[in-house]
Design an enzyme around this catalytic site. Structure first.
Site, PDB file in Angstrom:
ATOM      1  N   LYS A 231     -98.490 -53.877 -49.798  1.00  0.00           N
ATOM      2  CA  LYS A 231     -99.459 -54.975 -49.848  1.00  0.00           C
ATOM      3  C   LYS A 231    -100.005 -55.064 -51.274  1.00  0.00           C
ATOM      4  O   LYS A 231    -100.534 -54.083 -51.813  1.00  0.00           O
ATOM      5  CB  LYS A 231    -100.579 -54.665 -48.861  1.00  0.00           C
ATOM      6  CG  LYS A 231    -101.271 -55.859 -48.295  1.00  0.00           C
ATOM      7  CD  LYS A 231    -102.209 -55.376 -47.206  1.00  0.00           C
ATOM      8  CE  LYS A 231    -103.010 -56.480 -46.605  1.00  0.00           C
ATOM      9  NZ  LYS A 231    -104.044 -55.941 -45.714  1.00  0.00           N
TER      10      LYS A 231
HETATM   11  C1  E4P Z   1    -105.452 -58.475 -43.982  1.00  0.00           C
HETATM   12  O1  E4P Z   1    -104.395 -57.894 -43.982  1.00  0.00           O
HETATM   13  C2  E4P Z   1    -106.781 -57.833 -44.125  1.00  0.00           C
HETATM   14  O2  E4P Z   1    -106.675 -56.464 -43.829  1.00  0.00           O
HETATM   15  C3  E4P Z   1    -107.836 -58.357 -43.193  1.00  0.00           C
HETATM   16  O3  E4P Z   1    -107.351 -59.303 -42.281  1.00  0.00           O
HETATM   17  C4  E4P Z   1    -109.145 -58.645 -43.809  1.00  0.00           C
HETATM   18  O4  E4P Z   1    -110.019 -59.126 -42.837  1.00  0.00           O
HETATM   19  P1  E4P Z   1    -111.602 -59.132 -42.954  1.00  0.00           P
HETATM   20  O5  E4P Z   1    -112.025 -60.405 -43.577  1.00  0.00           O
HETATM   21  O6  E4P Z   1    -112.040 -59.056 -41.504  1.00  0.00           O
HETATM   22  O7  E4P Z   1    -111.995 -57.925 -43.735  1.00  0.00           O
END
Ligand code: E4P
Length: 218
Positions: free
Chosen positions: A88
């Site tokens: 990522k």
């Molecule tokens: C995506 O891969 C992120 O880990 C995640 O969806 C972030 O979400 P949040 O806005 O709830 O922190």
């Protein structure tokens, strides 16, 4: 649409897997920190355990570095943990360069922190396997996250772009339904939002009546 769970919590990952709907997992530094995992070996072992629970699904492991060179080095070692690890990478200039390097070297990436169609297009251009628009955070700031999913889905269809749209930052079961409608290929969700899809008050009322009537002929 595929269902990923957005957590580093092993119990929740197991629960989603046991439900039979789990196609993959996304994590991020915040989610890892929440589980209290500390140190290189503990973090890498945690990713390995997640991959073993998910079995055939992709698991996103995020780089915690910002320069091209450091992201490449860290991404290589994350990808070596398990064949299902997807690196990522944040949407930055160095991130785009790193994703291109990973693509050229056979390492799959998930471009994170996407808040515009242009960012999604650029990530796709350098071969990201997944692009992750954060729809909940967009909603939180008074914009419409689902509109972004629709826009990216339209562009990717018109341009025949193969990167998968991974709707992230999901806040509710309704988000999941709307993301499916808008053309997301994957939705990464908190466990509660997935479980919420099973629920309807008329199901509860109907089941109660069936159970009462069942007693009459048993
Ligand atoms: C995506 O891969 C992120 O880990 C995640 O969806 C972030 O979400 P949040 O806005 O709830 O922190």
């Amino acid at each position: 649409m595929k269902y990923f769970i957005d957590t580093a919590n092993l119990d929740q990952i197991k629960e989603a897997h046991d439900l039979g709907v789990l196609d993959g997992v996304t994590t991020n530094p915040t989610l890892m920190a929440k589980e209290g995992i500390k140190g290189h070996d503990a973090v890498y072992n945690h990713y390995k355990t997640i991959c073993e629970i998910v079995k055939n699904g992709d698991v996103s492991a995020e780089v915690t570095t910002v320069s091209f060179k450091d992201m490449v080095e860290q991404g290589k070692s994350l990808a070596a943990i398990h064949k299902n690890i997807v690196v990522k990478v944040p949407m930055t200039v160095d991130g785009v360069k790193a994703m291109k390097w990973f693509t050229d070297n056979g390492i799959r990436t998930n471009c994170t922190l996407i808040f515009s169609a242009g960012q999604a297009m650029l990530a796709a251009k350098v071969g990201a396997a997944y692009v992750s628009p954060f729809i909940g955070r967009i909603d939180d700031s008074g914009w419409d996250g689902l509109e972004l999913i629709q826009q990216i889905a339209t562009i990717f269809a018109v341009q025949n772009i193969k990167s998968q749209i991974l709707a992230a930052s999901i806040r509710s079961s309704l988000h999941i339904i709307k993301c499916a409608e808008a053309g997301a290929n994957v939705c990464t969700c908190p466990l509660d939002s997935i479980i919420g899809l099973t629920k309807h008050p008329l199901t509860d009322i109907g089941l109660q009546k069936f159970m009462e009537d069942a007693k009459k002929f048993q």
